[in-house]
Scaffold this motif. Structure first.
Motif, mmCIF file in Angstrom:
data_model
loop_
_atom_site.group_PDB
_atom_site.id
_atom_site.type_symbol
_atom_site.label_atom_id
_atom_site.label_comp_id
_atom_site.label_asym_id
_atom_site.label_seq_id
_atom_site.Cartn_x
_atom_site.Cartn_y
_atom_site.Cartn_z
ATOM 1 N N ILE A 225 -43.087 -6.435 -21.833
ATOM 2 C CA ILE A 225 -41.974 -7.375 -21.984
ATOM 3 C C ILE A 225 -42.480 -8.751 -22.383
ATOM 4 N N ILE A 226 -43.526 -9.217 -21.741
ATOM 5 C CA ILE A 226 -44.055 -10.545 -22.045
ATOM 6 C C ILE A 226 -44.595 -10.613 -23.465
ATOM 7 N N SER A 227 -45.260 -9.552 -23.899
ATOM 8 C CA SER A 227 -45.738 -9.492 -25.279
ATOM 9 C C SER A 227 -44.564 -9.552 -26.253
ATOM 10 N N LEU A 228 -43.500 -8.840 -25.919
ATOM 11 C CA LEU A 228 -42.299 -8.865 -26.756
ATOM 12 C C LEU A 228 -41.675 -10.257 -26.757
ATOM 13 N N LEU A 229 -41.587 -10.879 -25.585
ATOM 14 C CA LEU A 229 -41.005 -12.213 -25.495
ATOM 15 C C LEU A 229 -41.756 -13.207 -26.381
ATOM 16 N N GLU A 230 -43.062 -13.107 -26.372
ATOM 17 C CA GLU A 230 -43.874 -14.012 -27.183
ATOM 18 C C GLU A 230 -43.596 -13.863 -28.672
ATOM 19 N N SER A 231 -43.246 -12.648 -29.081
ATOM 20 C CA SER A 231 -43.063 -12.370 -30.508
ATOM 21 C C SER A 231 -41.632 -12.607 -30.994
ATOM 22 N N LEU A 232 -40.704 -12.872 -30.084
ATOM 23 C CA LEU A 232 -39.304 -12.977 -30.471
ATOM 24 C C LEU A 232 -39.069 -14.042 -31.551
ATOM 25 N N SER A 233 -38.261 -13.646 -32.519
ATOM 26 C CA SER A 233 -37.884 -14.556 -33.594
ATOM 27 C C SER A 233 -36.467 -14.221 -34.024
ATOM 28 N N THR A 234 -35.983 -14.901 -35.048
ATOM 29 C CA THR A 234 -34.619 -14.689 -35.522
ATOM 30 C C THR A 234 -34.349 -13.231 -35.861
ATOM 31 N N GLN A 235 -35.340 -12.530 -36.386
ATOM 32 C CA GLN A 235 -35.142 -11.144 -36.807
ATOM 33 C C GLN A 235 -34.860 -10.197 -35.637
ATOM 34 N N HIS A 236 -35.194 -10.603 -34.419
ATOM 35 C CA HIS A 236 -34.962 -9.763 -33.247
ATOM 36 C C HIS A 236 -33.589 -9.994 -32.621
ATOM 37 N N SER A 237 -32.992 -11.147 -32.907
ATOM 38 C CA SER A 237 -31.756 -11.519 -32.237
ATOM 39 C C SER A 237 -30.628 -10.536 -32.552
ATOM 40 N N GLY A 238 -29.854 -10.206 -31.516
ATOM 41 C CA GLY A 238 -28.744 -9.282 -31.687
ATOM 42 C C GLY A 238 -29.147 -7.827 -31.683
ATOM 43 N N LYS A 239 -30.377 -7.536 -31.254
ATOM 44 C CA LYS A 239 -30.864 -6.161 -31.258
ATOM 45 C C LYS A 239 -31.093 -5.636 -29.840
ATOM 46 N N PHE A 240 -31.196 -4.319 -29.753
ATOM 47 C CA PHE A 240 -31.444 -3.610 -28.499
ATOM 48 C C PHE A 240 -32.889 -3.133 -28.570
ATOM 49 N N LEU A 241 -33.760 -3.774 -27.807
ATOM 50 C CA LEU A 241 -35.197 -3.535 -27.916
ATOM 51 C C LEU A 241 -35.781 -2.950 -26.646
ATOM 52 N N GLN A 242 -36.735 -2.069 -26.824
ATOM 53 C CA GLN A 242 -37.488 -1.499 -25.717
ATOM 54 C C GLN A 242 -38.628 -2.449 -25.357
ATOM 55 N N TYR A 243 -39.163 -2.296 -24.168
ATOM 56 C CA TYR A 243 -40.224 -3.188 -23.678
ATOM 57 C C TYR A 243 -41.428 -3.263 -24.617
ATOM 58 N N ASP A 244 -41.659 -2.195 -25.402
ATOM 59 C CA ASP A 244 -42.803 -2.180 -26.321
ATOM 60 C C ASP A 244 -42.436 -2.624 -27.724
ATOM 61 N N GLY A 245 -41.226 -3.150 -27.882
ATOM 62 C CA GLY A 245 -40.805 -3.675 -29.183
ATOM 63 C C GLY A 245 -40.005 -2.723 -30.052
ATOM 64 N N LYS A 246 -39.936 -1.457 -29.647
ATOM 65 C CA LYS A 246 -39.180 -0.467 -30.439
ATOM 66 C C LYS A 246 -37.686 -0.785 -30.384
ATOM 67 N N GLU A 247 -37.026 -0.712 -31.558
ATOM 68 C CA GLU A 247 -35.579 -0.926 -31.588
ATOM 69 C C GLU A 247 -34.852 0.364 -31.230
ATOM 70 N N LEU A 248 -33.844 0.234 -30.377
ATOM 71 C CA LEU A 248 -33.076 1.385 -29.917
ATOM 72 C C LEU A 248 -31.679 1.388 -30.523
ATOM 73 N N GLN A 249 -31.082 2.568 -30.574
ATOM 74 C CA GLN A 249 -29.702 2.690 -31.045
ATOM 75 C C GLN A 249 -28.758 2.111 -30.004
ATOM 76 N N TRP A 250 -27.678 1.511 -30.477
ATOM 77 C CA TRP A 250 -26.645 1.033 -29.568
ATOM 78 C C TRP A 250 -25.963 2.220 -28.914
#
Length: 250
Positions: A225-250
């Motif tokens: 989660i912390i690694s993901l938090l560090e990498s967050l940017s505009t491209q991640h906003s509004g998405k459903f993400l797993q702790y390892d950065g994988k995008e999940l289906q709504w």
């Protein structure tokens, strides 16, 4: 990547993933101020001990269902963060349902899950929004992310409609699908203020909620989660993400 995180608020920080995030953040990103909320002091000794050893941790005793007191909580946070505002809000407090079958589900169980897992984080975000906006405005040259302002709503893969291939768990699934929907609206509503909003699946973790058969330890989940938090940017906003950065289906 190293991101400077000035202030963060984590709800439900007295156990499980919330408690581990407090531990891990104070050792890694080292925010200047970390607000950690808990409801029952008798069940929060480890968090209280941690706060006594680390001056950056500020304890807030609140019940996220007590919506009328959220304004007071926001005022307490505002006094601490000043003009810098609040950089990161992690809506982590939640409950899980033990009932899986439709034949056993009850109205109160549905309402409790919805109130704590969806209604409470929405209203907490509403209360903290002026502070998030202040944080973003005070860093006009910073890239969107936790170094500026972000909201992380802890969800669950069980809230995914597209990935539901087992059925059941009506109360929990519906409540997590609801906070996922709210997260998407937050993303759209917060774009002008350059505040990021994501829904986060922390993985299946060995906690009171996740059970002993879960494959991930709280340390592993928090590290991801912390690694993901560090990498967050505009491209991640509004998405459903797993702790390892994988995008999940709504």
């Amino acid at each position: 990547m190293s991101v400077k995180l000035r202030s963060v608020l984590i709800t439900g920080a007295n156990r499980g993933i919330g408690l581990q995030l407090v531990k891990s953040l104070t050792q890694t990103l080292k925010p200047e101020i970390l607000f950690a909320t808990f409801r029952d002091a008798s069940k929060s000794q480890e968090l209280q001990d941690l706060a006594s050893q680390n001056k950056t941790i500020r304890l807030l005793q609140i019940d996220v269902r007590d919506h009328e007191k959220l304004a007071g909580t926001a005022e307490a946070v505002a006094k601490e963060v000043g003009d810098g505002g609040l950089n990161l809000l992690v809506n982590n407090a939640g409950i899980s349902s033990k009932v899986a079958k439709l034949s056993a589900v009850r109205q109160q169980e549905l309402l409790d899950n919805l109130e704590i897992n969806a209604v409470a984080p929405i209203l907490m975000t509403k209360a903290m929004l002026p502070l998030l906006e202040k944080a973003s405005a005070s860093n006009p040259n910073a890239q969107p992310g936790i170094g500026r302002a972000a909201v992380v709503n802890v969800s669950s893969i069980l809230g995914s409609i597209g990935l539901n291939d087992l059925g059941g768990m009506y109360a929990y699934r519906c409540s997590k699908a609801a906070i996922n929907a709210a997260t998407k609206s937050m993303h759209l509503d917060f774009r002008k203020a350059k505040i990021i909003a994501i829904a986060l699946h922390p993985g299946w973790v060995r906690t009171d909620m996740g059970g002993t058969k879960a494959p991930l330890s709280t340390e592993q989940s928090a590290a991801g989660i912390i690694s993901l938090l560090e990498s967050l940017s505009t491209q991640h906003s509004g998405k459903f993400l797993q702790y390892d950065g994988k995008e999940l289906q709504w």
